[in-house]
Design a protein around this motif. Structure first.
Motif, mmCIF file in Angstrom:
data_model
loop_
_atom_site.group_PDB
_atom_site.id
_atom_site.type_symbol
_atom_site.label_atom_id
_atom_site.label_comp_id
_atom_site.label_asym_id
_atom_site.label_seq_id
_atom_site.Cartn_x
_atom_site.Cartn_y
_atom_site.Cartn_z
ATOM 1 N N MET A 293 0.810 -1.191 -0.258
ATOM 2 C CA MET A 293 0.179 0.048 -0.281
ATOM 3 C C MET A 293 0.544 1.250 -0.500
ATOM 4 S SD MET A 293 -2.681 1.190 0.210
ATOM 5 C CE MET A 293 -4.235 0.654 0.348
ATOM 6 N N LYS A 294 0.518 2.459 -0.552
ATOM 7 C CA LYS A 294 1.949 3.378 -1.261
ATOM 8 C C LYS A 294 0.260 4.421 -1.474
ATOM 9 C CE LYS A 294 5.038 5.622 -3.155
ATOM 10 N NZ LYS A 294 6.115 5.139 -3.762
ATOM 11 N N THR A 295 0.772 5.208 -0.427
ATOM 12 C CA THR A 295 0.198 6.595 -1.155
ATOM 13 C C THR A 295 1.406 8.022 -0.847
ATOM 14 O OG1 THR A 295 -0.065 7.454 1.295
ATOM 15 C CG2 THR A 295 -1.869 6.595 0.607
ATOM 16 N N GLY A 296 2.955 7.459 -0.213
ATOM 17 C CA GLY A 296 3.904 8.243 0.263
ATOM 18 C C GLY A 296 4.965 7.894 0.158
ATOM 19 N N GLY A 297 6.062 8.624 0.551
ATOM 20 C CA GLY A 297 7.288 8.198 1.363
ATOM 21 C C GLY A 297 6.929 7.469 2.148
ATOM 22 N N LEU A 298 5.808 7.665 3.445
ATOM 23 C CA LEU A 298 6.289 6.744 4.533
ATOM 24 C C LEU A 298 6.227 4.768 3.561
ATOM 25 C CD1 LEU A 298 5.738 5.508 7.514
ATOM 26 C CD2 LEU A 298 3.240 6.267 6.934
ATOM 27 N N GLY B 227 4.833 14.357 -7.344
ATOM 28 C CA GLY B 227 4.604 14.418 -6.036
ATOM 29 C C GLY B 227 3.492 14.850 -5.629
ATOM 30 N N ARG B 228 1.967 14.897 -4.661
ATOM 31 C CA ARG B 228 1.432 15.263 -3.808
ATOM 32 C C ARG B 228 1.538 16.847 -4.209
ATOM 33 N NH1 ARG B 228 0.903 15.257 1.852
ATOM 34 N NH2 ARG B 228 3.406 14.945 1.772
ATOM 35 N N LEU B 229 -0.112 17.270 -4.296
ATOM 36 C CA LEU B 229 -0.490 18.851 -4.736
ATOM 37 C C LEU B 229 -1.007 19.819 -3.905
ATOM 38 C CD1 LEU B 229 -1.319 18.058 -8.837
ATOM 39 C CD2 LEU B 229 0.781 18.898 -7.891
ATOM 40 N N GLN C 224 2.337 22.071 0.924
ATOM 41 C CA GLN C 224 3.859 22.054 1.341
ATOM 42 C C GLN C 224 5.124 21.999 0.575
ATOM 43 O OE1 GLN C 224 4.394 17.544 3.205
ATOM 44 N NE2 GLN C 224 6.161 17.507 3.286
ATOM 45 N N LYS C 225 4.468 20.673 -0.699
ATOM 46 C CA LYS C 225 5.340 20.897 -1.622
ATOM 47 C C LYS C 225 5.411 21.534 -2.543
ATOM 48 C CE LYS C 225 5.429 16.157 -0.523
ATOM 49 N NZ LYS C 225 7.111 15.467 -0.050
ATOM 50 N N GLY C 226 5.314 23.075 -2.867
ATOM 51 C CA GLY C 226 4.803 24.331 -2.782
ATOM 52 C C GLY C 226 4.501 23.967 -4.552
ATOM 53 N N ILE D 13 -2.410 13.989 -14.570
ATOM 54 C CA ILE D 13 -3.485 13.823 -12.802
ATOM 55 C C ILE D 13 -3.526 12.563 -12.231
ATOM 56 C CG2 ILE D 13 -5.327 14.743 -11.266
ATOM 57 C CD1 ILE D 13 -2.897 17.133 -12.286
ATOM 58 N N GLY D 14 -3.224 11.770 -11.370
ATOM 59 C CA GLY D 14 -3.101 10.512 -11.043
ATOM 60 C C GLY D 14 -1.981 10.131 -9.683
ATOM 61 N N TYR D 15 -2.159 8.723 -9.918
ATOM 62 C CA TYR D 15 -0.788 8.416 -9.381
ATOM 63 C C TYR D 15 -0.635 7.282 -9.956
ATOM 64 C CZ TYR D 15 1.900 5.875 -5.882
ATOM 65 O OH TYR D 15 3.091 5.641 -4.756
HETATM 66 P P1 ADP Z 1 5.848 12.491 0.481
HETATM 67 O O1 ADP Z 1 6.219 10.927 1.333
HETATM 68 O O2 ADP Z 1 5.701 13.699 1.193
HETATM 69 O O3 ADP Z 1 4.187 12.556 -0.268
HETATM 70 P P2 ADP Z 1 8.576 11.634 -0.685
HETATM 71 O O4 ADP Z 1 9.512 12.093 -1.703
HETATM 72 O O5 ADP Z 1 9.066 11.047 1.330
HETATM 73 O O6 ADP Z 1 7.370 13.068 -0.482
HETATM 74 O O7 ADP Z 1 7.703 10.416 -1.023
HETATM 75 C C1 ADP Z 1 6.503 10.440 -2.034
HETATM 76 C C2 ADP Z 1 6.454 8.809 -2.783
HETATM 77 O O8 ADP Z 1 5.341 8.883 -3.401
HETATM 78 C C3 ADP Z 1 8.057 8.904 -3.610
HETATM 79 O O9 ADP Z 1 7.823 7.609 -3.881
HETATM 80 C C4 ADP Z 1 7.019 9.463 -5.494
HETATM 81 O O10 ADP Z 1 7.843 8.802 -6.397
HETATM 82 C C5 ADP Z 1 5.501 9.216 -5.054
HETATM 83 N N1 ADP Z 1 4.822 9.517 -5.299
HETATM 84 C C6 ADP Z 1 3.869 10.693 -5.343
HETATM 85 N N2 ADP Z 1 3.293 12.016 -6.235
HETATM 86 C C7 ADP Z 1 2.983 10.059 -6.858
HETATM 87 C C8 ADP Z 1 2.660 10.021 -8.131
HETATM 88 N N3 ADP Z 1 1.204 10.985 -8.467
HETATM 89 N N4 ADP Z 1 2.870 8.767 -8.786
HETATM 90 C C9 ADP Z 1 2.973 7.814 -8.764
HETATM 91 N N5 ADP Z 1 4.450 7.711 -7.871
HETATM 92 C C10 ADP Z 1 4.295 8.967 -6.893
#
Ligand code: ADP
Ligand code: GLC
Length: 508
Positions: free
Chosen positions: A29-34, A317-319, A322-324, A372-374
Motif C-alpha cells: 500500500m502506498k500513498t507517499g514516502g512513508l 508529488g502530492r499537489l 507543503q510541496k510548493g 493527474i493521478g498516481y
Molecule cells: P511525501 O511522502 O511527503 O509525499 P516523499 O518525497 O517522501 O514525499 O515521497 C513521495 C513518494 O511517493 C515518492 O516515492 C514518489 O515517487 C511517490 N509519488 C508521489 N506522488 C506520486 C504520483 N502521483 N505517482 C507516482 N508516485 C508518486
C-alpha cells in the motif's frame, strides 16, 4: 576482545526482535514516502541480522499482493472495538515476515487508506488506527497466542502514535521508537472520540494525548516513546521552532535528549537506471549519453515537442502547499517564455492545483505535460527522462524524489529545507570549482527564488555538455542506500532497550 564481543552479542540479542508498525508499505500500500521507507528499511535491518517483522492493516490490495497468507490468529478481542480481529501472516520479497491486521468493517475498503472516494478523511479514521494500535500493543505485551515477542516496537507517524502511550504503563513492555515522517499530520480528534475509544482516562492530560482539548495521536508517540526520530537531521532541528513545530515544539524540546534525525535511505533495487524495468533506455554514470533516449520516449509519449535540446524539468508529488505546487504554477508563464523549456508533472492533491496544471498543459501541450493521478511506472520514466527535477517544498522532512533524481542523473532543484538541505549540494561557483555540486539549492521558498534557480540550471545546461554531465554524474555517485541509516537505527534500538523512558505520567 572476547569479552567485548560477547558483550556486543548479548546486547544485540536483547534488541534483536523488532516489530515495525506502519499504515503503509511499498508495494502493499502506498500513498507517499512513508511506504517507501516501511517497504525498504525493515529489509535493510533484516539484512543486518535483526529479526524484523512488519505489521500493517490488511487492506484488500495488500492481502491480494501478499498471498499466500496464513491465519496466525483467527479471533482476537481488542478494547474499544466490538468486532473480531484476525492476524494474517505472509512474506515480502521472500525474506521479510509481514503481519496483516484484518479488522472487518475497518480496513476492508478499496482505495486510499486515509481518504474516502470524495477525498475527505474517512470518518472513522480514529477508530481504525486506534484498533490497529491496540493489536500492536496486544502483540507487544504477549497478549496473543503468537510465540514471537518483540524487544522493540518501531512506530511510524500518527497512525501508530497510540502504541507507545498505551504501552508506557506496563513494566514488562518492549522498548519503543517513534519516527516522525511528517509533523504536519498529527491525527487530531475531538474529546468525544477519546471517550469512545475507551482510552485510559489518565491519558487525557496535556502531558499525554491531550492537545488543546483535542485528542492527538502523534503526541502518544512523541511523549511516550523511548526514542523519537525524524527522517533527516535538519528536520529534527526545524521541528523545534514554532514555524514547523505546530505547537509541539515545547514537547519536542523536552524530548531533545532522546530525539535525533536519521536520514532516509532509498531502495536501489527499485530505483536504478541500469536495470529499471519501467524506462526506455538503461544507463549509468559511465553511459550517461544513453539517458537521452528516455527523454525522447517521454516527450513522444506525452505529446511534448520532441526536442533533444529542450531543457525538460520534471516534478512528481502530492499537489499540496507543503510541496510548493503553487510555486510551480506561478513560474509557468516564465517557463513558457524561457529558452526551449518543458515541464512534465505527475501528481494529485488539491483541486485548484490540479486544475491550474491541467489547464496550463491543455493550452501549451508542446511544453507542458500534466498527469493527474498516481502512476508508479510513469514516476520512474519521469525520473529517467527529465534533465532536472523540481522540488520547491516549503518544508520536507526528508524527501525521496530528490534522492531518486540524484541516482537518475537528473539534478534536483530544491528549496533549502529539511532533508533537501541535507542531501543536495548547491551548484554555486565554489562547489562547481570543487567539483562536488549535485543540484541547485534556493531560498526562500518563493516563486522568484525557484525561477532564479531554474535559470541557473539553464545557464549550466546550455554550456558545453561536460559541465552538466559532471553535475549529473556527481549525483549518481552519491550513496543514499539504507546501510548507514539502518546501522543508526540498530544503535537506537539498543539504547531504547538499555535506557527506557520512565512513564512520564508517574511522578518519581
Ligand atoms: P511525501 O511522502 O511527503 O509525499 P516523499 O518525497 O517522501 O514525499 O515521497 C513521495 C513518494 O511517493 C515518492 O516515492 C514518489 O515517487 C511517490 N509519488 C508521489 N506522488 C506520486 C504520483 N502521483 N505517482 C507516482 N508516485 C508518486
Ligand atoms: C513524509 C515526508 C517526506 C518523507 C517521507 C518518508 O511523507 O513528507 O519528506 O520523505 O515521509 O519519511
Amino acid at each position: 576482545m572476547g569479552t567485548s564481543n560477547q558483550f556486543l552479542e548479548e546486547n544485540s540479542v536483547r534488541s534483536n526482535k523488532i516489530l515495525f508498525a506502519a499504515s503503509e508499505a511499498q508495494p502493499l500500500m502506498k500513498t507517499g514516502g512513508l511506504a517507501d521507507v516501511a517497504g525498504s528499511l525493515p529489509l535493510a535491518l533484516h539484512q543486518l541480522g535483526l529479526d524484523v517483522r512488519l505489521i500493517l492493516p490488511a487492506y484488500p490490495t495488500s492481502v491480494e499482493q501478499l498471498i499466500p497468507l496464513h491465519t496466525v490468529i483467527s479471533s482476537l478481542k481488542v478494547p474499544g472495538w466490538g468486532g473480531q480481529v484476525r492476524i494474517l501472516a505472509g512474506t515480502l520479497h521472500g525474506e521479510l515476515p509481514v503481519y496483516l491486521v484484518d479488522i472487518p468493517g475497518l480496513f476492508d475498503r478499496i482505495g486510499n487508506p486515509y481518504l474516502d472516494p470524495q477525498g475527505h478523511n474517512w470518518r472513522d479514521n480514529a477508530d481504525r488506527f486506534a484498533a490497529f494500535c491496540r493489536v500492536v500493543v496486544a502483540m507487544a505485551l504477549k497478549q496473543t497466542p503468537l510465540e514471537w515477542h518483540p524487544d522493540v516496537v518501531h512506530c511510524n507517524d500518527w497512525q501508530t502514535g497510540l502504541v507507545p502511550a498505551l504501552l508506557s504503563a506496563h513494566w514488562d513492555r518492549p522498548a519503543t521508537l517513534f519516527t516522525i515522517h511528517n509533523l504536519a499530520y498529527q491525527g487530531l480528534f475531538d474529546r468525544g472520540t477519546f471517550q469512545r475509544l475507551r482510552l485510559p482516562p489518565e491519558l487525557w492530560n496535556h502531558h499525554a494525548l491531550e492537545f488543546h482539548q483535542q485528542l492527538s495521536f502523534i503526541k502518544g508517540g512523541i511523549a511516550f516513546a523511548d526514542r523519537v526520530t525524524t527522517v533527516s537531521p535538519t528536520y529534527s532541528s526545524e521541528i523545534l521552532t514554532p514555524e514547523l513545530g505546530y505547537g509541539l515544539e515545547g514537547l519536542l524540546r523536552h524530548r531533545l535528549p532522546h530525539l535525533s534525525g536519521i536520514l532516509n535511505g532509498i531502495d536501489y533495487r527499485q530505483w536504478d537506471p541500469r536495470s529499471d524495468p519501467h524506462i526506455a533506455s538503461h544507463y549509468s554514470a559511465e553511459t550517461l549519453h544513453l539517458k537521452a533516449a528516455n527523454k525522447q520516449a517521454l516527450q513522444q509519449e506525452l505529446g511534448l515537442a520532441v526536442d533533444p535540446e529542450a531543457l525538460l524539468f520534471g516534478h512528481i508529488g502530492r499537489l499540496v502547499p507543503q510541496k510548493g505546487s503553487d510555486l510551480i504554477i506561478e513560474i509557468l508563464d516564465a517557463l513558457l517564455h524561457g529558452d526551449r523549456m518543458q515541464l512534465v508533472l505527475l501528481g494529485s492533491g488539491d483541486e485548484q492545483y490540479e486544475q491550474a496544471l491541467s489547464q496550463a498543459a491543455l493550452r501549451n501541450p508542446q511544453q507542458i505535460a500534466s498527469r493527474i493521478g498516481y502512476d508508479e511506472a510513469l514516476a520512474h520514466r519521469i525520473e529517467a527522462a527529465s534533465d532536472a527535477f523540481l522540488m520547491p517544498s516549503r518544508f520536507e522532512p526528508c524527501g525521496l524524489n530528490q534522492l531518486y533524481s540524484l541516482r537518475y542523473g537528473t539534478p534536483p532543484i530544491v528549496h533549502r529545507t529539511g532533508g533537501l538541505a541535507d542531501t543536495v549540494i548547491n551548484a554555486s561557483s565554489d562547489h562547481i570549482l570543487a567539483a562536488d555540486a549535485t543540484g541547485f539549492v534556493f531560498e526562500p521558498a518563493t516563486s522568484s527564488a525557484l525561477w532564479e534557480a531554474m535559470q541557473r540550471a539553464e545557464t549550466l545546461f546550455r554550456r558545453p555538455s561536460v559541465w552538466w554531465e559532471h553535475l549529473a554524474r556527481n549525483g549518481m555517485q552519491q550513496d543514499f542506500s539504507w546501510q548507514r541509516s539502518a546501522v543508526a537505527y540498530r544503535e537506537l534500538y539498543l539504547q531504547a532497550v538499555d535506557d527506557p523512558l520512565p512513564n512520564p505520567l508517574v511522578k518519581p
